[in-house]
Design a protein around this motif. Structure first.
Motif: not given
Length: 365
Positions: A204, A286-287
């Protein structure tokens, strides 16, 4: 590089031009001095270009002919059982399959020139690199040094144990340069050797921005392996990891009996896992960095997995970002490239068994 046999190309067009008086039939016309303010007489130039169908056809034909010859040469080299060359960085001698030498240099010396199956004229390639190193010349920046030890230290600390992708001198040694325009060997320099890693997934935007914030504010800053702690003094970062994360690189080196190159793999392995928001110990993903940092602290996972093969891979010779200062301060006092006695010469026979030879050993790159 669009390779073609120049002499055949010239001969082809020489014959074609004898059959016509109108060059515009085969050439593009370039007019000069066409404006009123231009000085000098108006002139016309006739340009052969692959934009014209016939010219493109002969170029492709000759290029394919060259490619066939190169592939035949490469096939002969891959089958050659008489290949015999010494490693550029130590005393090990390799006989038979040339790929074993390239694999050895990539794995044991972090010197990666690409997959051996992409290389042609391998013997000349090695001799050319050796001639540079014998003159104490860096293979990447071409800078010359007074002695081997200084060159070796320069190539290691500057990350110059590789070839300069902009140097056209190396083009002839890579099959990819004989394929078609727009492809060249420098793409190989970014690929891990002997095992194709999947591309690092693009995270992201906020995670990517976080990573940039860690490393780009000041290029002289040293960065902790596990968190966002930075400092201009790399030794303070080492102390920080030891005190805050109970991760002591020196202690890890001693317990696992690591040489310099294994330490490089560890640093690059942890860097890559943290960058991808993955725990370096349990490999859980993990994000974002916040979740990863919470997990590392909660589980005390500031370390390496029990399975050494997870991080001990050739792909981790390649750093996650350029100029990682932590790599420049790894301890390597016990590993002067290869731990061989100065008065012994090590030779590897056809069965890849390393034996000692009483022959004297002079400087070898």
């Amino acid at each position: 590089m669009f390779s073609l046999l120049l002499s055949k190309y010239v001969e082809y067009w020489r014959e074609r031009f004898t059959t016509t008086k109108d060059l515009t039939e085969y050439c593009v016309v370039v007019n000069t001095n066409t404006k009123e303010e231009d000085l000098g007489p108006k002139e016309k130039y006739f340009l052969l270009t692959n934009y014209l169908p016939e010219d493109l056809e002969i170029r492709q034909k000759l290029s394919n002919e060259k490619l066939v010859n190169i592939l035949d040469q490469q096939h002969l080299e891959r089958q050659d059982s008489k290949f015999s060359k010494k490693c550029l960085f130590c005393k090990v001698m390799f006989h038979g399959n040339r790929s074993k030498l390239f694999q050895h240099m990539a794995k044991d010396h972090a010197f990666n020139v690409g997959n051996p199956d992409n290389i042609v004229h391998a013997g000349d390639f090695i001799d050319m690199m050796k001639s540079k190193l014998d003159k104490f010349t860096c293979l990447f920046c071409e800078k010359e040094f007074k002695e081997w030890s200084i060159l070796k230290d320069h190539m290691r600390k500057k990350g110059h144990k590789r070839l300069d992708p902009k140097n056209k001198e190396y083009d002839k040694y890579y099959v990819i340069n004989y394929l078609e325009p727009g492809k060249d060997w420098k793409a190989l320099q970014t690929e891990p050797e002997y095992e194709k890693e999947a591309e690092i997934p693009v995270a992201e935007e906020n995670m990517e921005k976080e990573w940039e914030d860690w490393i780009e504010d000041d290029p002289t800053l040293s960065l902790c392996l596990f968190c966002m702690k930075t400092d201009k003094d790399v030794y303070k970062i080492l102390d920080h990891m030891k005190g805050e994360h109970k991760f002591d690189l020196k202690d890890v080196k001693s317990k696992l009996e690591l040489d310099f190159y294994h330490q490089v793999k560890i640093v690059n392995y942890v860097r890559k896992q943290v960058y991808q928001c993955r725990c370096p110990m349990c490999l859980r993903e993990y994000d974002g960095q916040d979740e990863l940092q919470y997990h590392l602290a909660d589980e005390n996972h500031f370390g390496l997995p029990d399975d050494r093969s997870v991080w001990d891979q050739p792909g981790y010779f390649f750093s996650t970002f350029d100029d990682d200062s932590l790599l420049c301060f790894l301890e390597d006092e016990d590993d002067d490239e290869e731990e061989y006695d100065e008065d012994e010469n090590y030779v590897e026979d056809e069965n890849q068994n390393i034996t000692k030879s009483p022959k004297p050993y002079s400087h070898e790159t």
